[in-house]
Design a protein around this motif. Sequence first.
Motif, PDB file in Angstrom:
ATOM      1  N   LEU A   1       0.827  -1.209   0.000  1.00 18.19           N
ATOM      2  CA  LEU A   1       0.000   0.000   0.000  1.00 18.19           C
ATOM      3  C   LEU A   1       0.859   1.255   0.000  1.00 18.19           C
ATOM      4  CD1 LEU A   1      -2.955  -0.717   2.471  1.00 18.19           C
ATOM      5  CD2 LEU A   1      -3.072  -0.492  -0.010  1.00 18.19           C
ATOM      6  N   MET A   2       1.904   1.266   0.832  1.00 17.77           N
ATOM      7  CA  MET A   2       2.766   2.445   0.880  1.00 17.77           C
ATOM      8  C   MET A   2       3.565   2.612  -0.406  1.00 17.77           C
ATOM      9  SD  MET A   2       2.481   4.400   3.604  1.00 17.77           S
ATOM     10  CE  MET A   2       0.763   4.243   3.092  1.00 17.77           C
ATOM     11  N   LEU A   3       4.000   1.507  -1.021  1.00 18.12           N
ATOM     12  CA  LEU A   3       4.704   1.624  -2.291  1.00 18.12           C
ATOM     13  C   LEU A   3       3.817   2.260  -3.356  1.00 18.12           C
ATOM     14  CD1 LEU A   3       6.600  -1.796  -2.452  1.00 18.12           C
ATOM     15  CD2 LEU A   3       7.629   0.475  -2.184  1.00 18.12           C
ATOM     16  N   ALA A   4       2.516   1.953  -3.300  1.00 17.23           N
ATOM     17  CA  ALA A   4       1.586   2.501  -4.282  1.00 17.23           C
ATOM     18  C   ALA A   4       1.138   3.917  -3.948  1.00 17.23           C
ATOM     19  CB  ALA A   4       0.366   1.582  -4.399  1.00 17.23           C
ATOM     20  N   LEU A   5       0.978   4.203  -2.650  1.00 17.34           N
ATOM     21  CA  LEU A   5       0.389   5.475  -2.235  1.00 17.34           C
ATOM     22  C   LEU A   5       1.415   6.521  -1.823  1.00 17.34           C
ATOM     23  CD1 LEU A   5      -2.512   4.095   0.001  1.00 17.34           C
ATOM     24  CD2 LEU A   5      -2.807   5.388  -2.118  1.00 17.34           C
ATOM     25  N   CYS A   6       2.482   6.080  -1.180  1.00 16.66           N
ATOM     26  CA  CYS A   6       3.434   7.014  -0.572  1.00 16.66           C
ATOM     27  C   CYS A   6       4.822   6.369  -0.552  1.00 16.66           C
ATOM     28  CB  CYS A   6       2.958   7.353   0.847  1.00 16.66           C
ATOM     29  SG  CYS A   6       3.873   8.657   1.676  1.00 16.66           S
ATOM     30  N   PRO A   7       5.434   6.200  -1.722  1.00 12.31           N
ATOM     31  CA  PRO A   7       6.694   5.453  -1.797  1.00 12.31           C
ATOM     32  C   PRO A   7       7.819   6.032  -0.955  1.00 12.31           C
ATOM     33  CG  PRO A   7       6.208   6.588  -3.872  1.00 12.31           C
ATOM     34  CD  PRO A   7       4.974   6.663  -3.045  1.00 12.31           C
ATOM     35  N   GLU A   8       7.754   7.321  -0.661  1.00 16.17           N
ATOM     36  CA  GLU A   8       8.802   7.915   0.172  1.00 16.17           C
ATOM     37  C   GLU A   8       8.761   7.414   1.608  1.00 16.17           C
ATOM     38  OE1 GLU A   8       5.536  11.182  -0.129  1.00 16.17           O
ATOM     39  OE2 GLU A   8       6.250   9.452  -1.282  1.00 16.17           O
ATOM     40  N   ALA A   9       7.690   6.695   1.977  1.00 19.93           N
ATOM     41  CA  ALA A   9       7.568   6.141   3.328  1.00 19.93           C
ATOM     42  C   ALA A   9       8.148   4.736   3.426  1.00 19.93           C
ATOM     43  CB  ALA A   9       6.099   6.119   3.750  1.00 19.93           C
ATOM     44  N   VAL A  10       8.762   4.234   2.354  1.00 19.99           N
ATOM     45  CA  VAL A  10       9.300   2.870   2.324  1.00 19.99           C
ATOM     46  C   VAL A  10      10.742   2.878   1.829  1.00 19.99           C
ATOM     47  CG1 VAL A  10       8.996   0.525   1.433  1.00 19.99           C
ATOM     48  CG2 VAL A  10       6.994   1.985   1.773  1.00 19.99           C
ATOM     49  N   ASP A  11      11.570   2.072   2.480  1.00 20.22           N
ATOM     50  CA  ASP A  11      12.938   1.827   2.007  1.00 20.22           C
ATOM     51  C   ASP A  11      13.130   0.314   1.958  1.00 20.22           C
ATOM     52  OD1 ASP A  11      15.606   1.607   1.441  1.00 20.22           O
ATOM     53  OD2 ASP A  11      16.298   2.920   3.056  1.00 20.22           O
ATOM     54  N   MET A  12      12.912  -0.271   0.785  1.00 21.80           N
ATOM     55  CA  MET A  12      12.994  -1.727   0.665  1.00 21.80           C
ATOM     56  C   MET A  12      14.390  -2.256   0.955  1.00 21.80           C
ATOM     57  SD  MET A  12       9.973  -2.873   0.142  1.00 21.80           S
ATOM     58  CE  MET A  12      10.206  -4.551  -0.481  1.00 21.80           C
ATOM     59  N   ALA A  13      15.405  -1.415   0.875  1.00 22.85           N
ATOM     60  CA  ALA A  13      16.764  -1.852   1.199  1.00 22.85           C
ATOM     61  C   ALA A  13      16.903  -2.193   2.675  1.00 22.85           C
ATOM     62  CB  ALA A  13      17.767  -0.768   0.806  1.00 22.85           C
ATOM     63  N   LYS A  14      15.961  -1.721   3.505  1.00 24.35           N
ATOM     64  CA  LYS A  14      16.014  -1.972   4.945  1.00 24.35           C
ATOM     65  C   LYS A  14      15.222  -3.215   5.366  1.00 24.35           C
ATOM     66  CE  LYS A  14      18.400   1.627   6.418  1.00 24.35           C
ATOM     67  NZ  LYS A  14      19.671   1.456   7.170  1.00 24.35           N
ATOM     68  N   VAL A  15      14.545  -3.857   4.421  1.00 26.24           N
ATOM     69  CA  VAL A  15      13.740  -5.029   4.775  1.00 26.24           C
ATOM     70  C   VAL A  15      14.594  -6.092   5.450  1.00 26.24           C
ATOM     71  CG1 VAL A  15      12.427  -6.969   3.813  1.00 26.24           C
ATOM     72  CG2 VAL A  15      11.952  -4.647   3.042  1.00 26.24           C
ATOM     73  N   GLY A  16      15.806  -6.249   4.995  1.00 28.39           N
ATOM     74  CA  GLY A  16      16.701  -7.256   5.576  1.00 28.39           C
ATOM     75  C   GLY A  16      17.113  -6.957   7.007  1.00 28.39           C
ATOM     76  N   ASP A  17      16.886  -5.721   7.475  1.00 28.81           N
ATOM     77  CA  ASP A  17      17.240  -5.357   8.848  1.00 28.81           C
ATOM     78  C   ASP A  17      16.133  -5.714   9.843  1.00 28.81           C
ATOM     79  OD1 ASP A  17      19.564  -4.323   7.827  1.00 28.81           O
ATOM     80  OD2 ASP A  17      18.852  -2.253   7.798  1.00 28.81           O
ATOM     81  N   ASN A  18      14.975  -6.148   9.338  1.00 26.84           N
ATOM     82  CA  ASN A  18      13.857  -6.479  10.219  1.00 26.84           C
ATOM     83  C   ASN A  18      14.095  -7.784  10.976  1.00 26.84           C
ATOM     84  OD1 ASN A  18      12.071  -4.283   9.634  1.00 26.84           O
ATOM     85  ND2 ASN A  18      11.586  -5.241   7.669  1.00 26.84           N
ATOM     86  N   LYS A  19      13.563  -7.835  12.201  1.00 21.45           N
ATOM     87  CA  LYS A  19      13.679  -9.035  13.018  1.00 21.45           C
ATOM     88  C   LYS A  19      12.315  -9.606  13.397  1.00 21.45           C
ATOM     89  CE  LYS A  19      18.109  -7.610  15.018  1.00 21.45           C
ATOM     90  NZ  LYS A  19      18.243  -6.401  14.206  1.00 21.45           N
ATOM     91  N   GLY A  20      11.261  -8.808  13.327  1.00 27.96           N
ATOM     92  CA  GLY A  20       9.939  -9.263  13.746  1.00 27.96           C
ATOM     93  C   GLY A  20       9.323 -10.239  12.752  1.00 27.96           C
ATOM     94  N   TRP A  21       8.611 -11.231  13.265  1.00 30.19           N
ATOM     95  CA  TRP A  21       7.934 -12.220  12.408  1.00 30.19           C
ATOM     96  C   TRP A  21       6.933 -11.562  11.462  1.00 30.19           C
ATOM     97  CZ3 TRP A  21       2.680 -12.245  12.579  1.00 30.19           C
ATOM     98  CH2 TRP A  21       2.067 -11.665  13.715  1.00 30.19           C
ATOM     99  N   TYR A  22       6.374 -10.472  11.928  1.00 28.25           N
ATOM    100  CA  TYR A  22       5.302  -9.806  11.189  1.00 28.25           C
ATOM    101  C   TYR A  22       5.796  -9.126   9.918  1.00 28.25           C
ATOM    102  CZ  TYR A  22       7.347  -6.216  14.163  1.00 28.25           C
ATOM    103  OH  TYR A  22       8.238  -5.398  14.822  1.00 28.25           O
ATOM    104  N   THR A  23       7.098  -8.974   9.765  1.00 27.49           N
ATOM    105  CA  THR A  23       7.642  -8.329   8.564  1.00 27.49           C
ATOM    106  C   THR A  23       8.167  -9.333   7.545  1.00 27.49           C
ATOM    107  OG1 THR A  23       9.851  -8.124   9.546  1.00 27.49           O
ATOM    108  CG2 THR A  23       8.320  -6.289   9.892  1.00 27.49           C
TER     109      THR A  23
END
Length: 247
Positions: free
Chosen positions: A197-219
């Motif tokens: 949703l954010m990629l479609a609506l507000c891409p400046e609110a997402v940095d996909m390069a940081k996805v690998g830094d997540n630790k929570g199961w929910y991500t």
Amino acid sequence: MRYELMLPHQIRQAIAENWPVALPLGVLEYHGEHMAVGMDTLAVIKTLDLIEKEMPLVILPPFYYGAASYAVEKPEGNGSVQVGGKALAAFGEDFFYSLLRIGFRNIHAIIHHQTENFAAGMPTDLAFKTGGRQAIFRFLEKEHGEGWWGNEASANYYADHAAGANPFNWVQVHSLMGPEMFGKFPFDHAGEGETSLMLALCPEAVDMAKVGDNKGWYTETAKAASVEVGARGVEMILARLRTLLKG
């Protein structure tokens, strides 16, 4: 129209024509390392921006300071802001009462945060639902006095309801995504659905390069996010808003 930019004659026109008045309602909450803390509220703001192009609509300044809770992460260094339900209900009552005094009768608060339990309610939406009900009772007593429901002027109360004239519809709280979307679009917290949703609506609110830094199961599903998936969700939300905001 943005309420803060409206002139008095425009406000009077919106009242006379019963335009829907929409409050983007949300929180500031940790959404993983890859996404902005304002995601829940931004989703509402950006879809209302789109629906405004289709219909007369008053968009109120967004309210970001709901009950985020600390269920996802501790706030220290992560950004979640928590305001309790009691404070929100008091604010909501005064806020909605003021809008009724102005003359609006088609008021909608739209929320995305914690809406998987919307039927039962969660702290932010429950607080604003309570505030809205209290505001309507308060306004009716101001306008018609105590005993307004029991006097002869209200003898057609139930018939009026059947005809659609229900004062308790003057203020409504809705989830951004309804149950009709469940199973058709990923419903999650900072996973594929919200990230898309954010990629479609507000891409400046997402940095996909940081996805690998997540630790929570929910991500874990966030890596599957795409603009295409987000656009599909946006179309479903817009279809829902077209129905809800008719008034």
